[in-house]
Design a protein around this motif. Sequence first.
Motif, PDB file in Angstrom:
ATOM      1  N   GLN A 170      31.542  38.289  24.556  1.00  0.00           N
ATOM      2  CA  GLN A 170      30.907  38.443  25.697  1.00  0.00           C
ATOM      3  C   GLN A 170      30.375  39.801  25.673  1.00  0.00           C
ATOM      4  O   GLN A 170      29.561  40.404  26.253  1.00  0.00           O
ATOM      5  CB  GLN A 170      31.381  37.945  27.232  1.00  0.00           C
ATOM      6  N   ALA A 171      31.601  40.846  25.060  1.00  0.00           N
ATOM      7  CA  ALA A 171      31.115  42.390  24.932  1.00  0.00           C
ATOM      8  C   ALA A 171      32.041  42.308  24.285  1.00  0.00           C
ATOM      9  O   ALA A 171      33.102  42.179  23.410  1.00  0.00           O
ATOM     10  CB  ALA A 171      32.015  42.524  26.293  1.00  0.00           C
ATOM     11  N   ARG A 172      31.798  43.692  22.971  1.00  0.00           N
ATOM     12  CA  ARG A 172      32.611  44.530  22.434  1.00  0.00           C
ATOM     13  C   ARG A 172      32.559  45.728  22.106  1.00  0.00           C
ATOM     14  O   ARG A 172      31.451  46.848  22.641  1.00  0.00           O
ATOM     15  CB  ARG A 172      32.812  43.730  20.989  1.00  0.00           C
ATOM     16  N   LEU A 173      33.467  46.745  21.470  1.00  0.00           N
ATOM     17  CA  LEU A 173      33.372  47.469  21.075  1.00  0.00           C
ATOM     18  C   LEU A 173      32.580  48.262  20.576  1.00  0.00           C
ATOM     19  O   LEU A 173      32.541  47.672  19.693  1.00  0.00           O
ATOM     20  CB  LEU A 173      34.820  48.693  21.273  1.00  0.00           C
TER      21      LEU A 173
ATOM     22  N   LEU B   8      36.629  37.184  24.444  1.00  0.00           N
ATOM     23  CA  LEU B   8      35.578  36.407  24.262  1.00  0.00           C
ATOM     24  C   LEU B   8      36.115  34.766  25.674  1.00  0.00           C
ATOM     25  O   LEU B   8      36.596  35.345  26.222  1.00  0.00           O
ATOM     26  CB  LEU B   8      36.514  35.719  23.148  1.00  0.00           C
ATOM     27  N   SER B   9      34.736  33.903  25.593  1.00  0.00           N
ATOM     28  CA  SER B   9      35.029  33.284  26.386  1.00  0.00           C
ATOM     29  C   SER B   9      34.738  31.788  25.471  1.00  0.00           C
ATOM     30  O   SER B   9      34.288  31.358  24.339  1.00  0.00           O
ATOM     31  CB  SER B   9      34.876  33.198  27.493  1.00  0.00           C
ATOM     32  N   ARG B  10      35.151  30.754  25.948  1.00  0.00           N
ATOM     33  CA  ARG B  10      34.995  29.429  25.601  1.00  0.00           C
ATOM     34  C   ARG B  10      33.678  28.887  26.233  1.00  0.00           C
ATOM     35  O   ARG B  10      32.572  27.887  24.696  1.00  0.00           O
ATOM     36  CB  ARG B  10      35.884  27.990  25.926  1.00  0.00           C
ATOM     37  N   THR B  11      32.875  29.552  27.040  1.00  0.00           N
ATOM     38  CA  THR B  11      31.894  29.626  27.274  1.00  0.00           C
ATOM     39  C   THR B  11      30.533  30.724  27.007  1.00  0.00           C
ATOM     40  O   THR B  11      30.676  31.909  26.926  1.00  0.00           O
ATOM     41  CB  THR B  11      31.087  28.880  29.003  1.00  0.00           C
TER      42      THR B  11
ATOM     43  N   ALA C 101      31.508  38.230  37.165  1.00  0.00           N
ATOM     44  CA  ALA C 101      33.108  38.925  37.946  1.00  0.00           C
ATOM     45  C   ALA C 101      33.857  39.177  37.594  1.00  0.00           C
ATOM     46  O   ALA C 101      34.856  39.641  36.747  1.00  0.00           O
ATOM     47  CB  ALA C 101      33.083  37.643  39.574  1.00  0.00           C
ATOM     48  N   THR C 102      34.566  37.533  36.700  1.00  0.00           N
ATOM     49  CA  THR C 102      35.154  37.282  35.342  1.00  0.00           C
ATOM     50  C   THR C 102      35.125  38.140  34.416  1.00  0.00           C
ATOM     51  O   THR C 102      36.591  38.845  34.126  1.00  0.00           O
ATOM     52  CB  THR C 102      34.888  36.535  34.867  1.00  0.00           C
ATOM     53  N   ILE C 103      33.977  38.503  34.220  1.00  0.00           N
ATOM     54  CA  ILE C 103      33.407  39.970  32.867  1.00  0.00           C
ATOM     55  C   ILE C 103      34.325  41.303  33.724  1.00  0.00           C
ATOM     56  O   ILE C 103      35.171  42.017  32.745  1.00  0.00           O
ATOM     57  CB  ILE C 103      32.203  40.299  32.707  1.00  0.00           C
ATOM     58  N   SER C 104      34.304  41.492  34.447  1.00  0.00           N
ATOM     59  CA  SER C 104      34.369  43.169  34.971  1.00  0.00           C
ATOM     60  C   SER C 104      36.004  42.709  35.510  1.00  0.00           C
ATOM     61  O   SER C 104      36.776  44.289  34.837  1.00  0.00           O
ATOM     62  CB  SER C 104      33.570  43.138  37.364  1.00  0.00           C
ATOM     63  N   THR C 105      36.567  41.755  35.708  1.00  0.00           N
ATOM     64  CA  THR C 105      37.895  41.890  36.353  1.00  0.00           C
ATOM     65  C   THR C 105      38.570  42.051  34.540  1.00  0.00           C
ATOM     66  O   THR C 105      40.039  42.424  34.667  1.00  0.00           O
ATOM     67  CB  THR C 105      38.482  40.396  36.808  1.00  0.00           C
ATOM     68  N   GLU C 106      38.034  41.610  33.475  1.00  0.00           N
ATOM     69  CA  GLU C 106      38.886  41.282  32.475  1.00  0.00           C
ATOM     70  C   GLU C 106      38.332  42.939  31.765  1.00  0.00           C
ATOM     71  O   GLU C 106      39.507  43.741  31.421  1.00  0.00           O
ATOM     72  CB  GLU C 106      37.913  40.313  31.126  1.00  0.00           C
ATOM     73  N   LEU C 107      37.510  43.114  32.088  1.00  0.00           N
ATOM     74  CA  LEU C 107      37.308  44.305  31.587  1.00  0.00           C
ATOM     75  C   LEU C 107      37.948  45.873  32.206  1.00  0.00           C
ATOM     76  O   LEU C 107      38.458  46.986  31.481  1.00  0.00           O
ATOM     77  CB  LEU C 107      35.803  45.401  31.153  1.00  0.00           C
TER      78      LEU C 107
ATOM     79  N   VAL D  36      36.371  51.055  27.884  1.00  0.00           N
ATOM     80  CA  VAL D  36      35.391  49.953  28.429  1.00  0.00           C
ATOM     81  C   VAL D  36      34.526  50.765  28.608  1.00  0.00           C
ATOM     82  O   VAL D  36      33.299  49.897  28.615  1.00  0.00           O
ATOM     83  CB  VAL D  36      36.198  49.141  29.509  1.00  0.00           C
ATOM     84  N   ASP D  37      33.759  51.782  28.989  1.00  0.00           N
ATOM     85  CA  ASP D  37      32.242  52.537  29.135  1.00  0.00           C
ATOM     86  C   ASP D  37      31.869  51.988  28.592  1.00  0.00           C
ATOM     87  O   ASP D  37      30.482  52.537  28.225  1.00  0.00           O
ATOM     88  CB  ASP D  37      32.472  53.261  29.787  1.00  0.00           C
ATOM     89  N   ARG D  38      32.038  51.905  27.521  1.00  0.00           N
ATOM     90  CA  ARG D  38      31.397  52.203  25.627  1.00  0.00           C
ATOM     91  C   ARG D  38      31.141  50.647  25.670  1.00  0.00           C
ATOM     92  O   ARG D  38      30.398  50.439  24.631  1.00  0.00           O
ATOM     93  CB  ARG D  38      32.007  53.240  24.572  1.00  0.00           C
ATOM     94  N   MET D  39      31.607  49.551  26.173  1.00  0.00           N
ATOM     95  CA  MET D  39      31.430  48.096  25.523  1.00  0.00           C
ATOM     96  C   MET D  39      29.636  47.452  25.853  1.00  0.00           C
ATOM     97  O   MET D  39      29.096  48.153  26.367  1.00  0.00           O
ATOM     98  CB  MET D  39      32.087  47.341  26.502  1.00  0.00           C
ATOM     99  N   VAL D  40      29.693  47.179  24.468  1.00  0.00           N
ATOM    100  CA  VAL D  40      28.175  46.449  23.913  1.00  0.00           C
ATOM    101  C   VAL D  40      28.492  45.503  24.881  1.00  0.00           C
ATOM    102  O   VAL D  40      29.027  43.950  24.087  1.00  0.00           O
ATOM    103  CB  VAL D  40      28.036  46.623  22.646  1.00  0.00           C
ATOM    104  N   ARG D  41      27.732  44.352  25.552  1.00  0.00           N
ATOM    105  CA  ARG D  41      27.410  43.370  25.748  1.00  0.00           C
ATOM    106  C   ARG D  41      26.538  42.690  25.224  1.00  0.00           C
ATOM    107  O   ARG D  41      25.679  43.432  24.387  1.00  0.00           O
ATOM    108  CB  ARG D  41      26.602  42.791  27.573  1.00  0.00           C
ATOM    109  N   SER D  42      27.264  41.549  24.446  1.00  0.00           N
ATOM    110  CA  SER D  42      26.482  40.420  23.194  1.00  0.00           C
ATOM    111  C   SER D  42      25.738  39.626  23.354  1.00  0.00           C
ATOM    112  O   SER D  42      25.396  39.954  24.644  1.00  0.00           O
ATOM    113  CB  SER D  42      27.643  39.591  22.670  1.00  0.00           C
ATOM    114  N   GLY D  43      24.424  39.976  23.248  1.00  0.00           N
ATOM    115  CA  GLY D  43      22.874  39.029  23.596  1.00  0.00           C
ATOM    116  C   GLY D  43      23.133  38.076  23.332  1.00  0.00           C
ATOM    117  O   GLY D  43      23.970  36.515  22.959  1.00  0.00           O
TER     118      GLY D  43
END
Length: 219
Positions: free
Chosen positions: A81-84, A186-189, A195-201, A211-218
């Motif tokens: 879902q996202a990565r540094l 990472l996620s199964r879906t 909301a879940t992405i924000s909570t995890e980050l 986390v301000d440098r995180m890249v959202r996966s396409g």
Amino acid sequence: MRNSLPSAATHAPNPSAPSAGTLAAAFALGGALTLLTLHGARALRAAAPAGPADGAPLMRAPLQVVAPVDLRRYAGLWHEQARLPNRFEKSCGGPVTAHYTLLPTGEVQVRNRCVREDGRIAEATGIAQPVRVPGMPGAGRLKVRFLPSWLSWLPNAWGDYWILKLDRDYQVALVGTPDRQYLWLLSRTPQLDEATISTELEYARTLGFDVDRMVRSGH
């Protein structure tokens, strides 16, 4: 998810050595200068605004991993879902997945796949080995190698893969490295809700990740 502080000597009397009065004066002057320096430093600290250094103890705290982790349940397909930012995925512009297969040896086969910006598929297959942590059976700490097995002796052949957060249903995971340079959500879906992405980050932020440098996966 990157597997890290005088001795005394005896001298004969020296006729040219300074007198006791001279030494006493030197010590007195040195003490006065030291007090002035300390007072000045305290004043500067009192006047300085609070900054990131205030959180330094937290930032320096060693990362903890999830324990225990059932690798049989952890195996399967995960969607990034996202990565540094990292050099390994520099050309990945589309979906990124990781597929883990538990082997009879207790190792885990890792197959990473991403869609490049030009539309082509990039894939890498490696092997992960659990790392024992004293007092933490089944700790989510692994080391991963993508080089051929005959190069496994190289110091940089293995990378850290630490499971920092994992929900009870094994649906969402935060994976990182102890130096806080790498982080993946990472996620199964294929698509996780915002909301879940924000909570995890935000949780990753409390661990000291930028986390301000995180890249959202396409997707």
